[in-house]
Design an enzyme around this catalytic site. Sequence first.
Site, PDB file in Angstrom:
ATOM      1  N   ARG A   1       0.832  -1.213   0.000  1.00 52.07           N
ATOM      2  CA  ARG A   1       0.000   0.000   0.000  1.00 52.07           C
ATOM      3  C   ARG A   1       0.863   1.259   0.000  1.00 52.07           C
ATOM      4  O   ARG A   1       0.572   2.217  -0.708  1.00 52.07           O
ATOM      5  CB  ARG A   1      -0.967   0.012   1.187  1.00 52.07           C
ATOM      6  CG  ARG A   1      -2.053  -1.050   1.078  1.00 52.07           C
ATOM      7  CD  ARG A   1      -2.932  -1.067   2.306  1.00 52.07           C
ATOM      8  NE  ARG A   1      -2.113  -1.298   3.496  1.00 52.07           N
ATOM      9  CZ  ARG A   1      -2.478  -1.023   4.739  1.00 52.07           C
ATOM     10  NH1 ARG A   1      -3.654  -0.490   4.988  1.00 52.07           N
ATOM     11  NH2 ARG A   1      -1.677  -1.272   5.754  1.00 52.07           N
TER      12      ARG A   1
ATOM     13  N   ASN B   1      -6.087  -2.798   2.140  1.00 52.50           N
ATOM     14  CA  ASN B   1      -6.017  -4.255   2.309  1.00 52.50           C
ATOM     15  C   ASN B   1      -7.431  -4.806   2.408  1.00 52.50           C
ATOM     16  O   ASN B   1      -8.296  -4.198   3.048  1.00 52.50           O
ATOM     17  CB  ASN B   1      -5.258  -4.620   3.583  1.00 52.50           C
ATOM     18  CG  ASN B   1      -3.756  -4.517   3.416  1.00 52.50           C
ATOM     19  OD1 ASN B   1      -3.232  -4.457   2.309  1.00 52.50           O
ATOM     20  ND2 ASN B   1      -3.054  -4.485   4.533  1.00 52.50           N
TER      21      ASN B   1
END
Length: 96
Positions: free
Chosen positions: A24, A42
Amino acid sequence: MSENSDNVCAEMYVSGRVQGVYFRGFTQKVATRLGLVGYAQNLPDGRVKVIAQGKRSLISELLDNLSIGPELSNVEGIDVDWIDASDEFTEFFIKR
């Protein structure tokens, strides 16, 4: 040129070893450098969801980077859906 050619939005689902490997953060860094807005998140099933909005050519460049990923990741696939762009994003962030 239509207005959509300058501002498009992609919803991407990245599978493989993409959680717990700075995926990320990597996505945010690349997207911000490219001037894209949206987020990386996520998912409970182990994938990472990415919403990226901006010029199509820049989203394609982001996709190229995501297919490689950060050093510890192992990207197995990316599913992409082109969706309607919105005005809700002003930056690229990590969504919890």
